[in-house]
Design a protein around this motif. Structure first.
Motif, mmCIF file in Angstrom:
data_model
loop_
_atom_site.group_PDB
_atom_site.id
_atom_site.type_symbol
_atom_site.label_atom_id
_atom_site.label_comp_id
_atom_site.label_asym_id
_atom_site.label_seq_id
_atom_site.Cartn_x
_atom_site.Cartn_y
_atom_site.Cartn_z
ATOM 1 N N SER A 183 0.820 -1.215 0.000
ATOM 2 C CA SER A 183 0.000 0.000 0.000
ATOM 3 C C SER A 183 0.854 1.265 0.000
ATOM 4 N N VAL A 184 2.089 1.178 0.500
ATOM 5 C CA VAL A 184 2.946 2.376 0.472
ATOM 6 C C VAL A 184 3.768 2.414 -0.818
ATOM 7 N N GLY A 185 3.430 1.529 -1.768
ATOM 8 C CA GLY A 185 4.007 1.629 -3.111
ATOM 9 C C GLY A 185 5.301 0.870 -3.329
ATOM 10 N N ALA A 186 5.552 -0.129 -2.499
ATOM 11 C CA ALA A 186 6.774 -0.920 -2.697
ATOM 12 C C ALA A 186 6.707 -1.624 -4.052
ATOM 13 N N ARG A 187 7.861 -1.621 -4.752
ATOM 14 C CA ARG A 187 7.902 -2.300 -6.047
ATOM 15 C C ARG A 187 7.809 -3.811 -5.823
#
Lengths: 287, 514
Positions: A183-187
């Motif tokens: 949700s925090v945009g980790a690849r």
């Protein structure tokens, strides 16, 4: 010292080997076997291939602790040098299997869908064949030799790691901490390598320890039928093959390497089982 | 041990065993007790009872119990009567054979000159297709003419002194033309020879039962009612069966047990030297180091024949320096042109100019050959030559050999044949198959082979074979190292046993006592 499970969120998971008798005993056997193999040049009283036809098939004596083989070679010496290859092939083929099997399992479990279907059916088809028969067939196709035997064993061992890792990935990929990272945009690569893999690795370590035992038995079987180590190279399996012809007249020839295979495989299996007890929360909870 | 071995070999050679100690099985009792069933442990299934097709030694042995051959080999290794009672050689291309009269095949067909002609024509007719493995043995035959019912005349394409020798084995076994016509290739399972035994039952890989031919022409024989051949591939199981009394004869006794068995009280061990000879062979194609003569010659001096003898054969048999087997009228027991000389070998390697050499050596997983190859490997390493043994199956080895791509032949051997030409021509004559595989061609050798083949007397041929052996060793395409022995284990109850050099027992002479 086995604290490879970095990043695992559950607290208090420090691995303390002394706490587990099984793992400790297994480790001791492994250390002794590996130690003998590593120190072979220092411990061995003779050259591993030194033929002496005046001393063929002699029983154990102070000069030859475990007797001599049908070419008059010192069995103790060959046992030490043979261990280098038997253990080496066992460990190396498991490393190869981990290197190939873990990424496939990660991909398969993480991607899911059609990719997962295809990969798993391929893995299933490999698993459908009896492992020993498959290893022998692959070695026969590749040609006799220890390197090819090692490759064949690795191929046969891959599905176990792939299946294991895929299962782990499926069970952790919906965990809160993974979802949070997502949700925090980790690849995806970061997600897999930083968050999923570390939490799926413990069973792989257990499986690897158990797998070394399997790999050693398979190498011995492949060498026993002449597809593994080529003369005069000694492995424990090829030594059993030679000794098998002399079971009545010189039983030590087959017995000595067979006992070493037994002890080393027992060691790795006990270590694996012990690690399972230490690393697997389900087992720990029961224990 | 050596004394006893020599003693046994002498017994086998002379066949005079009656004075031997403790009821020695070779002895023939004064009163022969007929009847009984003899069980024999053989190491492979006979597979075929058609003498023109049978390939392995078990098949040949069974065929020769069912069929008589035209000739036999006597105890001095010379040609002797079989279905042929006498023969003449008017010139070096013609043989006239007088046949035994009053003999019948098992199916009642009379044996005559026409049946001999029929059998030889069948071997080379092409009717057998890929199974025609004996055609090469009678290649020299131009015509076989029936002179009268009991006389045939062979006209050869070229002079060939050894022509009659293959006719002592399956190529010379005569089957009933009626049965051949009736069964075709199925004759394999319905054989009808003139031999002392008939095929009564065959179960592949389980047993072959041979029953007494009551109408056998040699009156009084066979003595036994029945012979059962039981294929048992495992050495230790064959031995265990012999010990337990499950069989009375076991073939191919394990070499590692030989010394122990010699001291056994309940098993009689029979050794016959000259069962086969062994060599290391080189490929002379340009791609391989064997192309260099000094390189090949180096191994004549480098190999440790004593170590090979001890390690590969546990000191049984004998070291050998040529391809003329002990027991042959052409053998020279004093022939020993080499001794181990590493300095000389190293000089020859230097002379070859090949530098450091590494050779791949495909090898079957035969324990004897594995041991021998490892001694060779160690000897080669002393010359700076690295040998990488690669275990292959027999088909892989044969395919590599016949394709001419076997860099070095570490398991070269040839089984006993009554005349050395039967294998030396194949190995050394430039038109021989093995010579071709190994790219060996020497006009001087061809001339020598032609010389011994056209010679008319044994004395002339002996001289020729000596020269062949010398030139073979000079060219070193084959490096000879050993003559091995055949070992059979017998129950002391077996009597009338003679151990022939080809290892094929004449069951009609045997009896069982007690």
């Amino acid at each position: 010292m086995i604290a490879l499970a970095g990043g695992r969120p559950r607290a208090g998971r420090a691995l303390r080997m002394p706490g587990d008798a099984l793992a400790r005993a297994g480790l001791a056997l492994v250390v002794v076997s590996v130690g003998m193999a590593v120190l072979a040049p220092l411990l061995a009283p003779f050259g591993p291939d030194a033929i002496d036809y005046r001393a063929m098939l002699q029983g154990p004596s102070p000069a030859h602790l475990l007797g001599t083989d049908d070419l008059g070679r010192d069995v103790f010496t060959r046992l030490l040098y043979g261990g280098r290859l038997s253990l080496g092939v066992g460990v190396a083929s498991v490393v190869l299997a981990v290197v190939a099997g873990v990424p496939i399992g990660l991909l398969s479990g993480y991607l899911g869908g059609i990719a997962d279907e295809i990969l798993m059916r391929v893995i299933d088809s490999v698993m459908a064949m009896p492992p020993l028969v498959l290893a022998l067939t692959i070695t026969a196709v590749l040609g006799p030799g220890l390197a090819n035997a090692m490759l064949a064993i690795a191929i046969v061992a891959v599905p176990a790691f792939t299946r294991l890792v895929r299962g782990q990935v499926l069970s952790v990929k919906h965990e809160d901490y993974v979802m949070a990272a997502q949700s925090v945009g980790a690849r995806p690569s970061r997600l897999v390598l930083r968050h999923i893999l570390p939490n799926a690795i413990n069973p792989v370590i257990v499986q690897a320890a158990l797998g070394v035992g399997f790999a050693m038995i398979t190498e011995s079987s492949v060498s026993f039928i002449g597809l593994g180590a080529q003369p005069p190279t000694a492995t424990w399996g090829s030594m059993v093959q030679v000794g098998f012809q002399y079971l009545e007249t010189a039983p030590w020839l087959a017995l000595a390497p067979a006992v070493m295979i037994f002890l080393a495989v027992l060691g790795f299996t006990m270590l694996g089982e012990g690690l399972r007890g230490l690393l697997d929360p389900a087992v720990r909870a029961r224990g | 041990m050596t004394g006893r071995r020599q003693f046994l070999a002498t017994l086998a050679a002379a066949g005079a065993a009656t004075a031997a100690p403790r009821g020695w099985a070779q002895g023939t009792p004064a009163i022969v007790k007929p009847g009984g069933t003899l069980a024999v442990a053989i190491f492979a299934d006979p597979l075929s009872f058609d003498p023109h097709i049978a390939a392995n030694v078990q098949g040949r042995a069974a065929c020769r119990a069912i069929h008589d051959a035209l000739f036999t080999v006597d105890r001095q290794g010379r040609l002797a009567p079989g279905l042929v009672v006498s023969w003449t050689q008017p010139d070096n291309r013609t043989f006239v054979l007088k046949l035994r009269e009053g003999v019948q095949f098992h199916d009642g067909t009379p044996f005559d000159a026409e049946s001999v002609r029929y059998n030889l024509e069948r071997i080379r007719s092409g009717k057998l297709g890929a199974n025609a493995i004996r055609a090469g043995e009678i290649r020299a035959l131009d015509t076989c003419t029936v002179v009268d019912a009991a006389t045939v005349k062979f006209a050869l394409r070229y002079p060939f002194a050894a022509f009659l020798f293959p006719l002592t084995d399956v190529a010379g076994c005569i089957g009933s033309p009626t049965a051949f016509e009736k069964w075709g290739l199925d004759y394999s399972l319905h054989p009808a020879g003139t031999g002392p035994f008939k095929l009564a039952e065959y179960m592949k890989d389980a047993r072959t039962v041979l029953e007494r031919n009551g109408a056998y022409w040699n009156a009084g024989k066979p003595h036994l009612d029945r012979v059962i051949l039981r294929p048992i591939p495992t050495d230790s199981t064959r031995l265990a069966e012999l010990r337990s009394g499950g069989v009375q004869i076991a073939e191919a006794m394990p070499l590692q047990d030989v010394h122990r068995l010699r001291d056994s009280k309940d098993i009689v061990l029979s050794e016959r030297i000259g069962f086969r000879w062994e060599y290391f062979g080189f490929n002379l194609h340009d791609a391989y180091p064997g192309k260099s003569k000094p390189f090949r010659q180096a191994f004549q001096w480098a190999i440790d024949r004593e170590a090979l003898h001890q390690v590969a054969y546990f000191g049984t048999g004998a070291i050998g320096y040529d391809g003329i087997l002990p027991g042959s009228p052409f053998a020279d027991p004093g022939y020993a042109p080499f001794h181990r000389d590493l300095d000389r070998a190293k000089r020859l390697i230097d002379q070859s100019g090949l530098g450091r050499v590494s050779i791949q050596a495909p090898l079957q997983p035969d324990p004897v050959k594995q041991r021998a190859a490892q001694v060779f490997q160690a000897n080669a390493a002393e010359l700076g030559v690295s040998i990488a043994i690669q275990q292959v199956d027999s088909a892989g080895y044969a395919a590599t050999l016949s394709a001419g791509t076997l860099p070095i032949d570490l398991q070269g051997w040839w089984g006993y044949r009554p005349d050395p030409d039967q294998y030396l021509a194949i190995l050394l004559n430039s038109i021989g198959s093995y010579a071709k595989y190994n790219a060996y061609s020497n006009p001087a050798m061809d001339a020598l082979i032609q010389g011994e083949e056209s010679a008319l007397t044994e004395a002339d041929r002996r001289k020729d074979f000596r020269q062949v052996a010398d030139l073979m060793n000079e060219d070193a395409v084959y490096v000879p190292w050993h003559y091995s022995s055949d070992f059979k284990g017998l129950s002391p109850a077996v009597r009338g046993f003679y151990h022939p050099q080809d290892g094929i027992i004449a069951f009609q002479d045997l009896t069982l006592q007690g």
